[in-house]
Design a protein around this motif. Sequence first.
Motif, PDB file in Angstrom:
ATOM      1  N   LEU A   1       0.826  -1.209   0.000  1.00 31.54           N
ATOM      2  CA  LEU A   1       0.000   0.000   0.000  1.00 31.54           C
ATOM      3  C   LEU A   1       0.859   1.258   0.000  1.00 31.54           C
ATOM      4  N   GLU A   2       1.898   1.271   0.813  1.00 34.81           N
ATOM      5  CA  GLU A   2       2.741   2.463   0.864  1.00 34.81           C
ATOM      6  C   GLU A   2       3.455   2.684  -0.462  1.00 34.81           C
TER       7      GLU A   2
ATOM      8  N   THR B   1       0.670   3.802  -3.239  1.00 34.52           N
ATOM      9  CA  THR B   1       0.058   5.120  -3.052  1.00 34.52           C
ATOM     10  C   THR B   1       1.061   6.260  -3.249  1.00 34.52           C
ATOM     11  N   GLN B   2       2.284   5.925  -3.611  1.00 34.50           N
ATOM     12  CA  GLN B   2       3.252   6.971  -3.943  1.00 34.50           C
ATOM     13  C   GLN B   2       2.968   7.572  -5.316  1.00 34.50           C
TER      14      GLN B   2
ATOM     15  N   ASP C   1       1.004   9.259  -8.288  1.00 33.92           N
ATOM     16  CA  ASP C   1      -0.018  10.299  -8.266  1.00 33.92           C
ATOM     17  C   ASP C   1      -1.218   9.927  -9.141  1.00 33.92           C
TER      18      ASP C   1
ATOM     19  N   PRO D   1      -5.081   7.440  -8.818  1.00 34.44           N
ATOM     20  CA  PRO D   1      -5.941   6.736  -7.861  1.00 34.44           C
ATOM     21  C   PRO D   1      -5.750   5.225  -7.903  1.00 34.44           C
ATOM     22  N   LEU D   2      -6.067   4.585  -6.798  1.00 35.97           N
ATOM     23  CA  LEU D   2      -5.898   3.148  -6.632  1.00 35.97           C
ATOM     24  C   LEU D   2      -7.206   2.552  -6.129  1.00 35.97           C
TER      25      LEU D   2
ATOM     26  N   MET E   1      -4.764   4.679   2.698  1.00 34.77           N
ATOM     27  CA  MET E   1      -5.271   5.159   1.421  1.00 34.77           C
ATOM     28  C   MET E   1      -5.408   6.686   1.441  1.00 34.77           C
ATOM     29  N   ARG E   2      -5.509   7.261   0.246  1.00 28.35           N
ATOM     30  CA  ARG E   2      -5.617   8.715   0.087  1.00 28.35           C
ATOM     31  C   ARG E   2      -7.045   9.098  -0.297  1.00 28.35           C
TER      32      ARG E   2
ATOM     33  N   ASP F   1      -8.286   7.471  -3.550  1.00 31.04           N
ATOM     34  CA  ASP F   1      -8.375   6.013  -3.637  1.00 31.04           C
ATOM     35  C   ASP F   1      -9.757   5.525  -3.217  1.00 31.04           C
TER      36      ASP F   1
ATOM     37  N   GLU G   1     -10.267   3.166 -11.927  1.00 31.97           N
ATOM     38  CA  GLU G   1      -9.028   3.859 -11.566  1.00 31.97           C
ATOM     39  C   GLU G   1      -7.830   3.385 -12.392  1.00 31.97           C
TER      40      GLU G   1
END
Length: 281
Positions: A26-27, A30-31, A33, A35-36, A108-109, A112, A156
């Motif tokens: 995940l880390e 999510t780097q 730019d 969406p996931l 998550m951001r 996401d 996405e």
Amino acid sequence: MLSYRHGFHAGNHADILKHAVLVHMLEYMTQKDKPLRIIDTHAGAGVYKLNGPQAQKNREFDTGIGPLWTLPQAPAAINRLLDLVKNLNDRGNLQIYPGSPLIAQTLMRSIDRLFLHELHPADYQFLRDAMRSDKRVKVLNEDGLTNLQALLPPLERRALVLIDPSYEIKSDYQQVIKQVISAHKRFAVGTIAIWYPVVNRLRIDEMELALKKSGIKNIQLMEFATAPDSLEHGMTASGMIVINPPWTLWAAMEETLPWLVDNLSEAGQGFYRLEQLVAEN
């Protein structure tokens, strides 16, 4: 079959491996730019009370998060998981352990999206409550394996799928592989992580062989055993099989797996596996 409750097993050695891998992926993912879409096929209750009756019955967390809680040093992948767990626990007292839904929600951001599946009616309600009406999250009282195909390909254009059934139903081993092959056909560039327990080694051998024959490329396996294989003592090991893993995952597991053997195996009898099941090209 709705008898399985992960609360009885929360924070055990299998959770440590599964969640260390999940946090790392995940880390990394999510780097970028973009969406996931995150899909959890067997989400459970989302968060677990280690001082509650389920966790206290067998105290399986004593094989995992318990002994790791106060260690002064750990590999980066374990440290990141420990950081997440410590943020949930007041004043350093270990009382709460996060399931994969809460880990994903935390990392998550805003761009996401998280899809969580849980069939058990009580755990489904706990999961809904744990997600606190987060607009980024959809909680589904549906079979995650059969619903997986409907969520792929993702809008996405990027996806991380976590598949971790209880395997109490023996056909789950075959069903997982069947659905993974179908999911890969629908979205070949997605990252799919399959958790498995080692109770009967033959079933894992069959899963590995089926994946090798599937035509899917770039498959890695990482496994941690607290004791030698045994048909008499339940789950002695667990593993993650990852399709299209982040390129950094291998090095992270090279550091993490032997450390887990040193710190969590029974009387030094544990072992680990780190294998490229199918090459990238």
